[in-house]
Design a protein around this motif. Structure first.
Motif, short mmCIF file in Angstrom:
data_model
loop_
_atom_site.label_atom_id
_atom_site.label_comp_id
_atom_site.label_asym_id
_atom_site.label_seq_id
_atom_site.Cartn_x
_atom_site.Cartn_y
_atom_site.Cartn_z
N ASN A 99 27.30 61.82 30.70
CA ASN A 99 28.14 61.92 31.90
C ASN A 99 29.22 60.83 31.90
O ASN A 99 29.82 60.55 32.93
N ILE A 118 33.61 55.69 43.94
CA ILE A 118 33.35 55.73 42.49
C ILE A 118 32.69 54.42 42.05
O ILE A 118 31.79 54.42 41.20
N HIS A 175 30.64 65.96 32.42
CA HIS A 175 31.16 64.97 33.36
C HIS A 175 31.13 65.55 34.77
O HIS A 175 31.98 66.37 35.14
N PHE A 176 30.09 65.14 35.50
CA PHE A 176 29.92 65.59 36.89
C PHE A 176 30.78 64.73 37.80
O PHE A 176 31.13 63.60 37.46
N GLU A 230 28.27 52.48 32.63
CA GLU A 230 29.43 52.77 31.75
C GLU A 230 29.66 51.60 30.79
O GLU A 230 30.63 50.85 30.94
N ALA A 243 23.24 59.31 32.11
CA ALA A 243 24.10 58.83 33.21
C ALA A 243 23.78 57.38 33.50
O ALA A 243 23.66 56.96 34.65
N ALA A 244 23.63 56.60 32.42
CA ALA A 244 23.39 55.15 32.58
C ALA A 244 24.75 54.46 32.75
O ALA A 244 25.80 55.10 32.68
N ASN A 272 31.38 62.96 41.74
CA ASN A 272 30.59 62.27 42.76
C ASN A 272 31.06 62.69 44.16
O ASN A 272 32.26 62.64 44.40
N ASP A 325 14.85 55.65 34.19
CA ASP A 325 15.67 54.43 34.41
C ASP A 325 14.83 53.23 33.97
O ASP A 325 13.60 53.26 34.06
N SER A 345 32.41 58.60 32.00
CA SER A 345 33.71 58.87 32.62
C SER A 345 34.83 58.73 31.62
O SER A 345 35.94 59.19 31.86
N GLY A 348 21.04 56.01 38.84
CA GLY A 348 21.99 55.46 39.80
C GLY A 348 22.63 56.56 40.63
O GLY A 348 22.07 57.65 40.75
N GLN A 349 23.82 56.29 41.17
CA GLN A 349 24.39 57.27 42.09
C GLN A 349 24.67 58.62 41.41
O GLN A 349 24.48 59.67 42.04
N MET A 350 25.06 58.63 40.14
CA MET A 350 25.31 59.91 39.46
C MET A 350 23.99 60.55 39.01
O MET A 350 23.77 61.74 39.21
N LYS A 366 25.36 52.89 25.75
CA LYS A 366 25.30 54.33 25.47
C LYS A 366 25.04 54.58 23.98
O LYS A 366 24.28 55.49 23.63
P1 NAD Z 1 25.13 53.21 38.62
O1 NAD Z 1 25.41 51.77 38.38
O2 NAD Z 1 24.96 53.70 40.02
O3 NAD Z 1 23.78 53.63 37.82
C1 NAD Z 1 23.54 53.32 36.47
C2 NAD Z 1 22.03 53.30 36.27
O4 NAD Z 1 21.78 53.19 34.85
C3 NAD Z 1 21.32 52.12 36.94
O5 NAD Z 1 20.30 52.61 37.80
C4 NAD Z 1 20.73 51.35 35.77
O6 NAD Z 1 19.46 50.74 36.06
C5 NAD Z 1 20.58 52.45 34.73
N1 NAD Z 1 20.40 51.97 33.37
C6 NAD Z 1 20.99 50.90 32.75
N2 NAD Z 1 20.51 50.78 31.50
C7 NAD Z 1 19.64 51.80 31.30
C8 NAD Z 1 18.82 52.21 30.20
N3 NAD Z 1 18.82 51.54 29.05
N4 NAD Z 1 18.03 53.29 30.35
C9 NAD Z 1 18.01 53.97 31.53
N5 NAD Z 1 18.76 53.62 32.59
C10 NAD Z 1 19.56 52.55 32.48
O7 NAD Z 1 26.27 54.01 37.85
P2 NAD Z 1 26.85 55.49 38.16
O8 NAD Z 1 28.00 55.39 39.08
O9 NAD Z 1 25.70 56.41 38.48
O10 NAD Z 1 27.47 55.87 36.73
C11 NAD Z 1 26.64 56.34 35.68
C12 NAD Z 1 27.52 57.04 34.64
O11 NAD Z 1 28.22 58.13 35.25
C13 NAD Z 1 28.61 56.14 34.03
O12 NAD Z 1 28.77 56.49 32.68
C14 NAD Z 1 29.84 56.50 34.84
O13 NAD Z 1 31.03 56.26 34.15
C15 NAD Z 1 29.62 57.98 35.05
N6 NAD Z 1 30.32 58.59 36.19
C16 NAD Z 1 30.40 57.92 37.39
C17 NAD Z 1 31.06 58.52 38.46
C18 NAD Z 1 31.13 57.83 39.80
O14 NAD Z 1 31.84 58.33 40.68
N7 NAD Z 1 30.43 56.73 40.00
C19 NAD Z 1 31.60 59.80 38.33
C20 NAD Z 1 31.46 60.48 37.12
C21 NAD Z 1 30.82 59.85 36.05
#
Ligand code: NAD
Length: 282
Positions: free
Chosen positions: A116, A234, A139-140, A91, A88-89, A142, A32, A118, A11-13, A96
């Motif tokens: 990663n 976020i 914890h990276f 939250e 980084a799947a 965004n 993914d 949050s 995903g985005q992270m 997890k």
């Molecule tokens: P997102 O929804 O953009 O991406 C999550 C990805 O995880 C999706 O592509 C999904 O298909 C995948 N996924 C789900 N189940 C899975 C599995 N069993 N195996 C592999 N992939 C799987 O979410 P995000 O914003 O990238 O957040 C990801 C993590 O990073 C979370 O824990 C979040 O708390 C943390 N985080 C997010 C930010 C932010 O600004 N968005 C900042 C720091 C940390």
């Protein structure tokens, strides 16, 4: 050649983490469950590399080798040859816990498992494995390729050696690691989320428009982005999930998520990723 890194969640992270490691010369396995997410991640990474080239941050010749270092996969078994896995799947604690139990089975005995997350407890995630001393939070921020900080979060059992290795790797990819201990929200979100939540209450109570609130915080506090624009970046679902962890983990109702935030999430207004949050993104 650098040791292989596996990134679970594209995903985005996850795409930003894969981008940053690949650009620093690490071979990366990007995993993914969704092939759509993997395809989208590859095109996002290509687009973001182009943007860095345009800004003069990297050489044009760096793009194709970086993309070639990233291999896609749809199952965690593809992480078997990684020295470091960064999860980084989504939250979701149950997800997890499942992923870490599975990763513990497939990676080598010396591999480090990082998350990663949050807000979810590193100690609890580590407890789902037989290697809690080699489980840590990375914890990276965004957008990952742009942001210098990595919060390095030690669980109760995380070893000094694991912390030192992860700190060194964070520096190797050009980031600034900051070591913190495992408490709900760590440091970044414990301080950031109450501010975002208070901004949401200001919208709900009609104190001011989102534009006005963000302008006050940008010009008044010198924040590069207002709290509501940041919440949209976020993901409002992620913000609610973090607030829920803060409230249950610290037991203080001051962390309860604003009802307007919950309403937006219920409506599918998740911020930029769904093209609608506090602001529309067309
Ligand atoms: P997102 O929804 O953009 O991406 C999550 C990805 O995880 C999706 O592509 C999904 O298909 C995948 N996924 C789900 N189940 C899975 C599995 N069993 N195996 C592999 N992939 C799987 O979410 P995000 O914003 O990238 O957040 C990801 C993590 O990073 C979370 O824990 C979040 O708390 C943390 N985080 C997010 C930010 C932010 O600004 N968005 C900042 C720091 C940390």
């Amino acid at each position: 050649m650098a040791d292989r890194v596996a990134v679970v969640g594209a995903g985005q992270m996850g795409n930003g983490i894969a981008h940053t490691f690949a650009l620093s010369g690490f071979p990366v396995t990007l995993i993914d469950v969704s092939t759509d997410a993997l395809a989208k991640a590859r095109s996002t990474i290509a687009g973001n590399l182009d943007r860095q080239i345009k800004k003069g941050a990297i050489e044009a010749g760096a793009k194709e080798p970086a993309l070639a270092r990233i291999t896609d996969a749809t199952g965690v078994s593809a992480a078997s040859d990684a020295a470091l896995v960064i999860e980084a799947a989504s939250e979701d604690p149950a997800l997890k816990f499942r992923l870490f139990a599975a990763l513990d089975e497939v990676v080598g005995p010396h591999a480090i498992l990082a998350t990663n997350t949050s807000s979810i407890s590193i100690t609890t995630i580590a407890g789902r494995t037989r290697r809690p001393q080699r489980v840590i939070g990375m914890h990276f921020m965004n957008p990952v390729p742009m942001m210098a900080l990595v919060e390095v979060i030690r669980g109760l059992a995380t070893s000094d050696a694991t912390t030192a290795t992860v700190t060194a790797i964070a520096k190797q990819i050009g980031k600034t690691p900051v070591e913190v201990n495992d408490y709900p929200g760590f440091v970044a979100n414990r301080i950031l989320m109450p501010m975002i939540n208070e901004a949401a209450y200001c919208v709900m109570e009609g104190v001011a428009t989102p534009e006005a609130i963000d302008t006050v915080m940008r010009l008044g506090m010198n924040h590069p982005l207002g709290p509501l624009a940041l919440a949209d970046l976020i993901g409002l679902d992620t913000c609610v999930a973090i607030l829920d962890v803060l409230q249950s983990g610290l037991g203080d109702p001051k962390y309860r998520a604003c009802p307007l935030l919950r309403k937006y999430v219920a409506a599918g207004w998740l911020g930029r990723k769904s093209r609608r949050g506090f602001y529309p993104y067309d």
